[in-house]
Write an enzyme that holds these catalytic residues in place. Structure first.
Site, PDB file in Angstrom:
ATOM      1  N   GLU A  36      -2.062   6.418  35.990  1.00 56.42           N
ATOM      2  CA  GLU A  36      -2.573   5.042  35.827  1.00 56.42           C
ATOM      3  C   GLU A  36      -1.496   4.142  35.231  1.00 56.42           C
ATOM      4  O   GLU A  36      -0.802   4.520  34.286  1.00 56.42           O
ATOM      5  CB  GLU A  36      -3.796   5.095  34.908  1.00 56.42           C
ATOM      6  CG  GLU A  36      -4.884   4.143  35.298  1.00 56.42           C
ATOM      7  CD  GLU A  36      -5.580   4.527  36.615  1.00 56.42           C
ATOM      8  OE1 GLU A  36      -5.230   3.924  37.657  1.00 56.42           O
ATOM      9  OE2 GLU A  36      -6.458   5.386  36.596  1.00 56.42           O
ATOM     10  N   GLY A 123     -15.886  -5.502  41.218  1.00 60.70           N
ATOM     11  CA  GLY A 123     -15.557  -5.536  39.785  1.00 60.70           C
ATOM     12  C   GLY A 123     -15.753  -4.208  39.082  1.00 60.70           C
ATOM     13  O   GLY A 123     -15.850  -4.162  37.857  1.00 60.70           O
ATOM     14  N   GLY A 125     -13.654  -1.577  39.561  1.00 61.35           N
ATOM     15  CA  GLY A 125     -12.392  -0.836  39.503  1.00 61.35           C
ATOM     16  C   GLY A 125     -12.270   0.188  40.613  1.00 61.35           C
ATOM     17  O   GLY A 125     -11.516   1.148  40.499  1.00 61.35           O
ATOM     18  N   SER A 129     -11.103  -5.215  46.458  1.00 60.10           N
ATOM     19  CA  SER A 129     -10.172  -6.200  47.027  1.00 60.10           C
ATOM     20  C   SER A 129      -9.188  -5.545  47.988  1.00 60.10           C
ATOM     21  O   SER A 129      -8.962  -6.051  49.093  1.00 60.10           O
ATOM     22  CB  SER A 129      -9.450  -6.978  45.930  1.00 60.10           C
ATOM     23  OG  SER A 129      -9.118  -6.148  44.876  1.00 60.10           O
ATOM     24  N   ASP A 173      -3.486   1.016  45.298  1.00 59.31           N
ATOM     25  CA  ASP A 173      -4.787   0.878  45.951  1.00 59.31           C
ATOM     26  C   ASP A 173      -4.624   0.656  47.453  1.00 59.31           C
ATOM     27  O   ASP A 173      -5.274   1.305  48.277  1.00 59.31           O
ATOM     28  CB  ASP A 173      -5.564  -0.301  45.345  1.00 59.31           C
ATOM     29  CG  ASP A 173      -5.713  -0.149  43.849  1.00 59.31           C
ATOM     30  OD1 ASP A 173      -5.514   0.974  43.349  1.00 59.31           O
ATOM     31  OD2 ASP A 173      -5.997  -1.159  43.177  1.00 59.31           O
TER      32      ASP A 173
HETATM   33  C1  GLA Z   1      -5.298  -1.640  39.437  1.00 56.51           C
HETATM   34  C2  GLA Z   1      -4.130  -2.079  40.312  1.00 56.51           C
HETATM   35  C3  GLA Z   1      -3.265  -0.883  40.688  1.00 56.51           C
HETATM   36  C4  GLA Z   1      -2.873  -0.053  39.473  1.00 56.51           C
HETATM   37  C5  GLA Z   1      -4.098   0.241  38.611  1.00 56.51           C
HETATM   38  C6  GLA Z   1      -3.717   0.921  37.326  1.00 56.51           C
HETATM   39  O1  GLA Z   1      -6.160  -0.845  40.168  1.00 56.51           O
HETATM   40  O2  GLA Z   1      -4.595  -2.703  41.472  1.00 56.51           O
HETATM   41  O3  GLA Z   1      -2.128  -1.317  41.393  1.00 56.51           O
HETATM   42  O4  GLA Z   1      -1.868  -0.699  38.740  1.00 56.51           O
HETATM   43  O5  GLA Z   1      -4.818  -0.931  38.298  1.00 56.51           O
HETATM   44  O6  GLA Z   1      -3.216   2.184  37.589  1.00 56.51           O
END
Ligand code: GLA
Length: 400
Positions: A36, A123, A125, A129, A173
């Site tokens: 992360e 929203g 996580g 998007s 992502d």
């Molecule tokens: C979000 C961002 C990713 C990454 C994570 C943290 O999901 O879109 O690119 O930085 O946070 O790991």
């Protein structure tokens, strides 16, 4: 009986009216198992795609314009073919951003009607998007008759989000949503964009499942905290590079090098860098644990990763810490951690399959009692990314 004691929700395959045609393009959501905040300083990530979907359906139109429809927001945005205006601050900026980035490459799709729908929670996580961006990119590329590679599509979608939505996300992502493979996590080197599919069902891991739990605390990475952490991290990286010119980025750095630079950087930069350097090591160890089918080791690495996000990167929050702490004490739980950008959002839990329903009930019940919030939970399998799905559907319909 109260709702919170009902069993988990398992995402069911999403079927959108009208999307079972050769013009419908689907992109999944994702959950990150480990790695992360490593994806914007050349580090490693290990996410998987999960079965929530965005569907982008595209049709040619005789009107000289581009039209974007959202079934979920019940809104339409129309643009002339020459339009190069800025974003308007709503859902449409994500698909329009993708169009803009195609235009930057000189790709001008013929006029179209694009319709977006789907079931990715917003929203939470789980990358709603990036899912919209990748589904849109697949649809617009097909409509324009242009083929791009995974290594081109994912960065294009990331640039759309960075440049048009002004959200400073990394590449994780968009890449996993494009390139994932069913039954596997994706180990991505975010500097070189080389990647490997790692099976998630070896040895003892075949008896486990991934449970995602949504704290229901919403946080957008376009708001300031993500960007601030990123700046603190990059400031530390700059100091490390000055001290050790052979370092390309934090992906190369070691803790002892960081320790030698401690006096030269802020306490925040030091902690952010320590998280990322140790996290890259944990990702390498997690890969080995997965290949060896060692659920115990993988779970321990997840718990360590959470402690590092909480204490060094400081991107957790009280509710998420409660979920991780509670989960880790429940029977059959090997490990748990905050997943995604943080400051709310979801936890990812590695849980013995035999105990998954009891685990979910106990976790939901404890959270409801503590915060009066009923968290959504999902038992997730690893599914194909958008490109794999398109490949399997190439001779036929898009299989949802
Ligand atoms: C979000 C961002 C990713 C990454 C994570 C943290 O999901 O879109 O690119 O930085 O946070 O790991």
């Amino acid at each position: 009986m109260e709702n919170h004691l009902s069993t988990h929700t398992t995402p069911t395959p999403f079927v959108a009216a009208g999307s079972r045609t050769s013009h419908g393009f689907t992109a999944p959501a994702r959950v990150n198992l480990i790695g992360e905040h490593t994806d914007y300083t050349g580090g490693l990530v290990l996410p998987m795609a999960i079965p929530f979907y965005t569907v982008a359906s595209i049709e040619p139109t005789s009107e000289l314009r581009y039209t974007f429809h959202s079934d979920l927001f019940k809104q339409v945005r129309e643009l002339s073919l020459e339009d190069r205006s800025e974003g308007v601050g709503n859902w449409s900026d994500y698909p329009v951003g993708v169009l803009r980035e195609l235009q930057v490459l000189g790709i001008e799709p013929p006029p179209f009607d694009l319709r977006l729908t789907g079931n990715v929670p917003f929203g939470a996580g789980l990358s709603s998007s990036a899912s919209v961006e990748v589904a849109t990119a697949m649809a617009l590329l097909s409509h324009a008759g242009v083929a791009l590679t995974i290594e081109e599509i994912a960065p294009l979608c990331q640039r759309a989000e960075n440049a048009y939505v002004h959200s400073p996300c990394g590449i994780m992502d968009q890449f996993v949503i494009t390139a994932a493979k069913a039954g596997h996590a994706l180990l991505l080197d975010t500097r070189s964009l080389s990647y490997e599919h790692i099976p998630i069902n070896q040895g003892a891991l075949s008896e486990t499942c991934i449970v995602v739990c949504n704290s229901m605390v919403k946080h957008s990475i376009a708001s300031g905290d993500y960007g601030q952490r990123r700046r603190e991290l990059e400031a530390g990286q700059t100091i490390l590079r000055e001290a050790f010119p052979q370092l390309r980025d934090l992906g190369d750095a070691a803790v002892d090098q960081l320790e030698r630079c401690e006096g030269a950087m802020s306490a925040e930069s030091y902690k952010r860098c320590r998280h990322v350097i140790t996290e890259n090591t944990r990702v390498r160890e997690a890969k080995q644990a997965m290949l060896a089918g060692d659920a115990t080791l993988l779970g321990k690495l997840m718990l360590k990763a959470h402690a590092s996000e909480r204490d060094d990167f400081e991107c957790s929050c009280e509710e998420v810490d409660f979920l991780v702490d509670t989960a880790s004490k429940l029977e059959g739980c090997f490990g748990a951690r905050l997943t995604g950008g943080g400051f709310g959002g979801c936890t990812v839990n590695l849980v013995a399959r035999f105990n998954a329903d009891a685990f979910v009930s106990a976790l939901k019940s404890a959270y409801l009692q503590r915060y009066s919030i009923n968290p959504d939970t999902y038992i997730c399998e690893a599914v194909d990314g958008a490109v794999e799905r398109a490949k399997t559907a190439q001779n036929n319909e898009i299989a949802l």
